[in-house]
Enzyme design. Sequence first.
Site, PDB file in Angstrom:
ATOM      1  N   ASP A 131      35.779   5.493 -51.298  1.00 24.83           N
ATOM      2  CA  ASP A 131      35.103   6.152 -50.168  1.00 24.83           C
ATOM      3  C   ASP A 131      35.682   5.579 -48.881  1.00 24.83           C
ATOM      4  OD1 ASP A 131      33.422   7.192 -48.248  1.00 24.83           O
ATOM      5  OD2 ASP A 131      31.577   6.323 -49.061  1.00 24.83           O
ATOM      6  N   ASP A 179      36.146  12.635 -48.063  1.00 24.71           N
ATOM      7  CA  ASP A 179      36.688  11.264 -48.017  1.00 24.71           C
ATOM      8  C   ASP A 179      36.342  10.441 -49.260  1.00 24.71           C
ATOM      9  OD1 ASP A 179      33.987  10.705 -47.579  1.00 24.71           O
ATOM     10  OD2 ASP A 179      34.448   9.040 -46.220  1.00 24.71           O
ATOM     11  N   GLU A 180      36.030  11.098 -50.353  1.00 26.05           N
ATOM     12  CA  GLU A 180      35.553  10.375 -51.519  1.00 26.05           C
ATOM     13  C   GLU A 180      36.119  10.952 -52.808  1.00 26.05           C
ATOM     14  OE1 GLU A 180      31.212   9.644 -52.859  1.00 26.05           O
ATOM     15  OE2 GLU A 180      31.250   9.765 -50.685  1.00 26.05           O
TER      16      GLU A 180
HETATM   17  P1  TTP Z   1      30.496   9.601 -45.381  1.00 26.94           P
HETATM   18  O1  TTP Z   1      31.478   9.025 -46.339  1.00 26.94           O
HETATM   19  O2  TTP Z   1      29.089   9.751 -45.792  1.00 26.94           O
HETATM   20  O3  TTP Z   1      30.406   8.734 -44.074  1.00 26.94           O
HETATM   21  P2  TTP Z   1      31.516   7.904 -43.346  1.00 26.94           P
HETATM   22  O4  TTP Z   1      32.819   7.983 -44.053  1.00 26.94           O
HETATM   23  O5  TTP Z   1      31.518   8.347 -41.930  1.00 26.94           O
HETATM   24  O6  TTP Z   1      30.902   6.470 -43.400  1.00 26.94           O
HETATM   25  P3  TTP Z   1      30.891   5.434 -44.606  1.00 26.94           P
HETATM   26  O7  TTP Z   1      31.664   4.273 -44.117  1.00 26.94           O
HETATM   27  O8  TTP Z   1      29.440   5.118 -44.793  1.00 26.94           O
HETATM   28  O9  TTP Z   1      31.500   6.095 -45.800  1.00 26.94           O
HETATM   29  O10 TTP Z   1      30.993  11.009 -44.904  1.00 26.94           O
HETATM   30  C1  TTP Z   1      32.374  11.317 -44.675  1.00 26.94           C
HETATM   31  C2  TTP Z   1      32.530  12.141 -43.430  1.00 26.94           C
HETATM   32  O11 TTP Z   1      31.736  13.318 -43.516  1.00 26.94           O
HETATM   33  C3  TTP Z   1      32.063  11.433 -42.171  1.00 26.94           C
HETATM   34  O12 TTP Z   1      33.066  10.635 -41.613  1.00 26.94           O
HETATM   35  C4  TTP Z   1      31.654  12.573 -41.279  1.00 26.94           C
HETATM   36  C5  TTP Z   1      31.214  13.644 -42.217  1.00 26.94           C
HETATM   37  N1  TTP Z   1      29.735  13.727 -42.227  1.00 26.94           N
HETATM   38  C6  TTP Z   1      29.105  14.639 -41.387  1.00 26.94           C
HETATM   39  O13 TTP Z   1      29.766  15.372 -40.650  1.00 26.94           O
HETATM   40  N2  TTP Z   1      27.737  14.721 -41.415  1.00 26.94           N
HETATM   41  C7  TTP Z   1      26.964  13.909 -42.199  1.00 26.94           C
HETATM   42  O14 TTP Z   1      25.726  14.004 -42.178  1.00 26.94           O
HETATM   43  C8  TTP Z   1      27.622  12.946 -43.046  1.00 26.94           C
HETATM   44  C9  TTP Z   1      26.816  12.032 -43.917  1.00 26.94           C
HETATM   45  C10 TTP Z   1      29.005  12.905 -43.031  1.00 26.94           C
HETATM   46 MG    MG Z   2      33.028   7.593 -46.143  1.00 24.45          MG
END
Ligand code: TTP
Ligand code: MG
Length: 364
Positions: A10, A110-111
């Site tokens: 992730d 992103d996962e």
């Molecule tokens: P995530 O992997 O949930 O968040 P992140 O990568 O920003 O943070 P983390 O370090 O906790 O992994 O989501 C990936 C992308 O998806 C994030 O960068 C932006 C987008 N996103 C949104 O647009 N709205 C949302 O509510 C969430 C959770 C994510």
């Molecule tokens: Mg992320």
Amino acid sequence: MEPRVVLLVDVDHFFAQCEERATPAIRGRPVVVCVYSARGEDRGVVSTANYVAREFGVVSGMPIKRAKQRLREEDAVFIPLRKEFYTQVSERIMQLLRGYTEKFEQVSIDEAYLDVTQRVQGHVDHGKTLAAEIKAELHRREGLTCSVGVAPNKLVAKIAASQKKPDGLVAVNPQEVKAFLAPLSVGEIPGVGKKTEKRMEEMGIKTIEDLATYRVEDLTRIFGTTIGTYFYRASHGVDETPVRAKTRVKQVSRITTLRDDTRDFATILGDLQQLCEAVHDAVIRKNLWFKSVGVIAVVEDLTMRTRSQTLATPTNALDVLKRWSRRLLEELLQDDTAKIRRIGVKVSSFTEAVHQKNLHEFLE
Ligand code: TTP
Ligand code: MG
């Protein structure tokens, strides 16, 4: 089942990190990526924020105005979302990850899960070494950090990845699974949202260890068969779902033949709403959000009529689907005089669910 070694990769604060990489000067400052609405200044919500901004309580989904308030004393940067840019970066990342195994499953922008059992001969420790190599390669090639969980299954890998963000690497051996999960809050189980967490708390269940004391019969009685069984298995760290590439679905539709050829709105609507429910079920199961709704009619002479609507934002909501199908049916009947023989509904323009968000909604 043979012991497996599964990785969940992730990327950390993905959109914000892409912006930091594009403009290194903003590193170290609070960075907030915003989805501005068309209604003017500062309306809209936060897409994501970097970890500096998160320290001030800025989270995804928060109104931009509130984020600005929280960061009013700081030298913060607010950047409008650039989806195409992040999608391009994402495609390169997924390409890189795919190079490590054939058993690959992208779960969001992103996962991704990687089953590397063969490559590491079933050893979680070797899986951890491989994960460190992947992290290093992602950093070298894209300048990005990520968090990785290494475990005998997807569920534990996912929970492990979330334990040491950002730039984390957590590996859990099969014999450590129970001890690893025991002290964690039940909210760490994917699908346990705020509502379920509260309900469990009322039952005296706070940690995964507490949940694991329940018998499967009790959990299915309380939460229903599917979800109760899932919670039971999750509490014991059991998850046999394979890492499998999802085939991309283009559209989901259902069509039915009316009892008689008719133009009676209420009659057709009755069938149409049932079809909406069937389509909705399928969409939830496939973990999809749609942005386009269409109604299809085959009329008396067997020619076809269609009407469709693109929505302002993607959704997986049944009421939205029903409302738009109804409206499109009205249009169809207005624009034509033929009796309808078959009626159908379809949804398309899918976006991937961000994480397990719709699993949450499904469970809550
Ligand atoms: P995530 O992997 O949930 O968040 P992140 O990568 O920003 O943070 P983390 O370090 O906790 O992994 O989501 C990936 C992308 O998806 C994030 O960068 C932006 C987008 N996103 C949104 O647009 N709205 C949302 O509510 C969430 C959770 C994510
Ligand atoms: Mg992320």
